[in-house]
Design an enzyme around this catalytic site. Structure first.
Site, PDB file in Angstrom:
ATOM      1  N   HIS A 150      -5.289 -16.833   4.119  1.00 29.41           N
ATOM      2  CA  HIS A 150      -5.715 -16.699   2.721  1.00 29.41           C
ATOM      3  C   HIS A 150      -6.989 -17.492   2.466  1.00 29.41           C
ATOM      4  O   HIS A 150      -7.871 -17.049   1.722  1.00 29.41           O
ATOM      5  CB  HIS A 150      -4.615 -17.201   1.777  1.00 29.41           C
ATOM      6  CG  HIS A 150      -3.506 -16.201   1.569  1.00 29.41           C
ATOM      7  ND1 HIS A 150      -2.215 -16.577   1.285  1.00 29.41           N
ATOM      8  CD2 HIS A 150      -3.506 -14.851   1.606  1.00 29.41           C
ATOM      9  CE1 HIS A 150      -1.459 -15.484   1.160  1.00 29.41           C
ATOM     10  NE2 HIS A 150      -2.222 -14.423   1.356  1.00 29.41           N
ATOM     11  N   LYS A 201      11.645  -7.831   7.386  1.00 25.97           N
ATOM     12  CA  LYS A 201      11.240  -8.063   5.994  1.00 25.97           C
ATOM     13  C   LYS A 201      12.451  -7.904   5.072  1.00 25.97           C
ATOM     14  O   LYS A 201      12.666  -8.712   4.160  1.00 25.97           O
ATOM     15  CB  LYS A 201      10.128  -7.093   5.601  1.00 25.97           C
ATOM     16  CG  LYS A 201       9.741  -7.172   4.126  1.00 25.97           C
ATOM     17  CD  LYS A 201       8.504  -7.975   3.839  1.00 25.97           C
ATOM     18  CE  LYS A 201       8.333  -8.246   2.354  1.00 25.97           C
ATOM     19  NZ  LYS A 201       6.969  -8.248   1.883  1.00 25.97           N
ATOM     20  N   ARG A 239       9.293  -1.437 -20.583  1.00 24.76           N
ATOM     21  CA  ARG A 239       9.972  -2.623 -20.022  1.00 24.76           C
ATOM     22  C   ARG A 239      10.635  -2.342 -18.677  1.00 24.76           C
ATOM     23  O   ARG A 239      11.574  -3.035 -18.279  1.00 24.76           O
ATOM     24  CB  ARG A 239      11.011  -3.183 -20.991  1.00 24.76           C
ATOM     25  CG  ARG A 239      10.402  -3.675 -22.270  1.00 24.76           C
ATOM     26  CD  ARG A 239      11.318  -4.633 -22.983  1.00 24.76           C
ATOM     27  NE  ARG A 239      10.662  -5.091 -24.194  1.00 24.76           N
ATOM     28  CZ  ARG A 239      10.668  -4.401 -25.323  1.00 24.76           C
ATOM     29  NH1 ARG A 239      11.313  -3.256 -25.405  1.00 24.76           N
ATOM     30  NH2 ARG A 239      10.035  -4.874 -26.364  1.00 24.76           N
TER      31      ARG A 239
HETATM   32  N1  LIG Z   1       3.554  -6.536  -2.661  1.00 23.57           N
HETATM   33  C1  LIG Z   1       3.560  -7.217  -1.539  1.00 23.57           C
HETATM   34  O1  LIG Z   1       4.555  -7.821  -1.143  1.00 23.57           O
HETATM   35  C2  LIG Z   1       2.319  -7.197  -0.695  1.00 23.57           C
HETATM   36  C3  LIG Z   1       2.369  -7.658   0.628  1.00 23.57           C
HETATM   37  C4  LIG Z   1       1.208  -7.548   1.405  1.00 23.57           C
HETATM   38  C5  LIG Z   1       0.043  -7.035   0.844  1.00 23.57           C
HETATM   39  N2  LIG Z   1       0.032  -6.601  -0.458  1.00 23.57           N
HETATM   40  C6  LIG Z   1      -1.182  -6.037  -1.054  1.00 23.57           C
HETATM   41  O2  LIG Z   1      -1.504  -4.852  -0.351  1.00 23.57           O
HETATM   42  C7  LIG Z   1      -2.903  -4.612  -0.509  1.00 23.57           C
HETATM   43  C8  LIG Z   1      -3.474  -4.138   0.818  1.00 23.57           C
HETATM   44  O3  LIG Z   1      -2.833  -2.955   1.187  1.00 23.57           O
HETATM   45  P1  LIG Z   1      -3.452  -1.981   2.289  1.00 23.57           P
HETATM   46  O4  LIG Z   1      -3.856  -2.767   3.462  1.00 23.57           O
HETATM   47  O5  LIG Z   1      -2.498  -0.886   2.434  1.00 23.57           O
HETATM   48  O6  LIG Z   1      -4.826  -1.521   1.631  1.00 23.57           O
HETATM   49  P2  LIG Z   1      -5.246  -0.312   0.690  1.00 23.57           P
HETATM   50  O7  LIG Z   1      -4.161   0.115  -0.196  1.00 23.57           O
HETATM   51  O8  LIG Z   1      -6.538  -0.708   0.069  1.00 23.57           O
HETATM   52  O9  LIG Z   1      -5.514   0.861   1.739  1.00 23.57           O
HETATM   53  C9  LIG Z   1      -6.544   0.708   2.680  1.00 23.57           C
HETATM   54  C10 LIG Z   1      -7.411   1.955   2.741  1.00 23.57           C
HETATM   55  O10 LIG Z   1      -6.715   2.972   3.442  1.00 23.57           O
HETATM   56  C11 LIG Z   1      -6.778   4.200   2.725  1.00 23.57           C
HETATM   57  N3  LIG Z   1      -5.572   4.945   3.099  1.00 23.57           N
HETATM   58  C12 LIG Z   1      -4.301   4.727   2.690  1.00 23.57           C
HETATM   59  N4  LIG Z   1      -3.459   5.527   3.357  1.00 23.57           N
HETATM   60  C13 LIG Z   1      -4.202   6.275   4.204  1.00 23.57           C
HETATM   61  C14 LIG Z   1      -3.910   7.252   5.179  1.00 23.57           C
HETATM   62  N5  LIG Z   1      -2.643   7.609   5.464  1.00 23.57           N
HETATM   63  N6  LIG Z   1      -4.936   7.816   5.857  1.00 23.57           N
HETATM   64  C15 LIG Z   1      -6.206   7.418   5.619  1.00 23.57           C
HETATM   65  N7  LIG Z   1      -6.549   6.484   4.737  1.00 23.57           N
HETATM   66  C16 LIG Z   1      -5.558   5.912   4.031  1.00 23.57           C
HETATM   67  C17 LIG Z   1      -6.897   3.791   1.301  1.00 23.57           C
HETATM   68  O11 LIG Z   1      -7.498   4.820   0.538  1.00 23.57           O
HETATM   69  C18 LIG Z   1      -7.778   2.549   1.394  1.00 23.57           C
HETATM   70  O12 LIG Z   1      -9.131   2.908   1.443  1.00 23.57           O
HETATM   71  C19 LIG Z   1      -3.508  -5.907  -1.011  1.00 23.57           C
HETATM   72  O13 LIG Z   1      -3.912  -5.733  -2.353  1.00 23.57           O
HETATM   73  C20 LIG Z   1      -2.378  -6.909  -0.922  1.00 23.57           C
HETATM   74  O14 LIG Z   1      -2.435  -7.874  -1.953  1.00 23.57           O
HETATM   75  C21 LIG Z   1       1.140  -6.686  -1.219  1.00 23.57           C
END
Ligand SMILES: NC(=O)c1ccc[n+]([C@@H]2O[C@H](COP(=O)([O-])OP(=O)(O)OC[C@H]3O[C@@H](n4cnc5c(N)ncnc54)[C@H](O)[C@@H]3O)[C@@H](O)[C@H]2O)c1
Ligand SMILES: [Zn+2]
Length: 389
Positions: free
Chosen positions: A278, A253, A147
């Protein structure tokens, strides 16, 4: 010294969390601390070049529970795990795949299994170490395991550093839609090391930068100008260029999330560019564009809409379009039509009482939220941005 002296220059870390200056060395940036205060939890976002090498003591200073389970992806762990594991208690990390297509409950179950097997208890903490996908999935596991246990985000993509790690939204996708299953679970701390961005593919880096432009356009003319002025150094990913940009984004943020933890009101402004964005992602089945790229198109559409209404000066619309273009070409629009996008917008989460709410820029650094945008206005803005009829 941190050279950034903008209007929102974030506060420094207190002495007890500050870096050891003998290790900081010449050219290293001072750490920056930004406080997030939501009704459910207050926590610090620490931005420090080289933080990975001192993660253990930093977590101790931030009073994070001592039994720590790192959740990461094989790629991120291979690239940056050795640095992290030198300073954190060396339990083997829990590694799960991190593509968007793995962001579902089956992957979260693997995290639960590993936590159960290691006898993780209420006095344990999950340390998420990866991009937004890892943060959202491991954060959701932490929100629900027993939880709810503590979570700390150590984000490794620009998008995760400036956006997803702050604010407590965690969750996974369902076959019927993105982020359909989730929770609010604020972290105990967020630790950002800009140096990890050195290995990020250029496309991922740019995708994150569009979200930074979003913060500038909605809330900070200083940030907007800084991206334009220091674009080359930002792309070179020097800590001197990145730290103030990340810090200012996190500050925005954090202040929005602190004012509106559950997105009832002010947090909505962070949806600038996300209505059409989106829709574009959904129409192209999340395969054609990185999220930030779709948001870039969405910002252009919203700015066009605002300019046509006379709410935004044409000069400022053009400044946004120029800044977006200066980062390089966006993936082409292809044959996505305005009609398809309008259809997708009809399913938007931002529809309240049958009305689609749009965040429109009114200036660089200012927005308004409207719910009276007509289909005709949207169609004409989409066409002006280049979508076919
Ligand atoms: N929780 C929230 O408020 C919120 C806000 C915005 C987005 N999101 C979510 O975030 C996700 C997208 O996140 P993202 O853009 O980070 O994508 P991701 O987590 O898929 O990372 C993108 C790619 O970069 C690689 N990677 C990560 N760090 C690296 C590094 N330092 N060097 C090399 N490669 C690296 C990963 O392995 C992956 O292939 C979506 O699922 C989205 O829904 C959440
Ligand atoms: Zn976004």
């Amino acid at each position: 010294m941190l050279s950034y002296q903008g209007p929102f220059s974030p506060r420094r870390l207190p002495e007890n969390v500050a870096m050891n200056t003998s290790e900081t060395g010449p050219g290293r940036m001072d750490p920056v601390r930004i406080d997030v205060a939501t009704p459910s939890r207050a926590y610090a976002v620490t931005i420090a070049d080289g933080a990975l090498d001192r993660i253990g003591p930093l977590l101790d200073d931030l009073r994070v529970p001592a039994r720590r389970f790192v959740v990461s992806s094989p790629l991120v762990w291979r690239l940056h795990g050795p640095r992290l594991s030198r300073s954190i208690d060396a339990t083997p990390p829990i590694l799960v795949p991190d593509g968007e297509r793995f962001k579902h409950l089956a992957t979260v179950t693997r995290i639960y299994d590993a936590l159960v097997q290691a006898n993780a208890d209420r006095a344990s903490a999950v340390i998420t170490f990866g991009g937004g996908v890892i943060g959202d999935m491991a954060g959701f596991a932490a929100a629900t395991y027993l939880r709810g246990i503590a979570v700390v985000h150590v984000p490794t993509t620009l998008l995760a550093q400036v956006d997803s790690a702050i604010g407590g939204k965690v969750g996974v996708n369902h076959p019927s839609g993105k982020n359909m299953i989730g929770a609010f679970h604020q972290p105990h701390a967020v630790i950002v090391d800009p140096a990890v961005l050195g290995t990020l593919p250029r496309r991922e880096f740019r995708a994150g930068l569009y979200e930074v432009i979003k913060y500038g356009m909605t809330s900070s003319p200083g940030l907007f100008d800084r991206i334009a002025r220091e674009r080359k150094a930002i792309f070179a990913r020097t800590p001197e260029a990145l730290t103030p940009v990340i810090a200012e984004s996190c500050r925005i943020k954090s202040s929005v999330v602190s004012a509106d933890e559950r997105e009832a009101g002010p947090r909505m402004i962070l949806n600038f560019g996300h209505t059409a964005g989106h829709a574009l992602e959904a129409v192209t089945k999340y395969r054609q564009y990185r999220h930030g790229e779709a948001v870039a198109y969405g910002m252009l559409v919203a700015a066009q809409l605002a300019a046509t209404r006379g709410a935004l000066a044409e000069l400022n619309r053009q400044a946004l379009a120029d800044l977006v273009a200066s980062l390089g070409p966006l993936p082409p629009i292809g044959d996505v039509s305005a009609g398809q996008l309008i259809e997708a917008m009809a399913h938007d989460k931002k529809i309240v009482a049958g009305r689609l709410r749009f965040v429109l820029p009114t200036d660089i650094g200012a927005t308004t939220i409207v719910d009276d945008v007509t289909e005709g206005e949207i169609r004409s803005a989409l066409k002006r941005v280049g979508f076919r009829t």
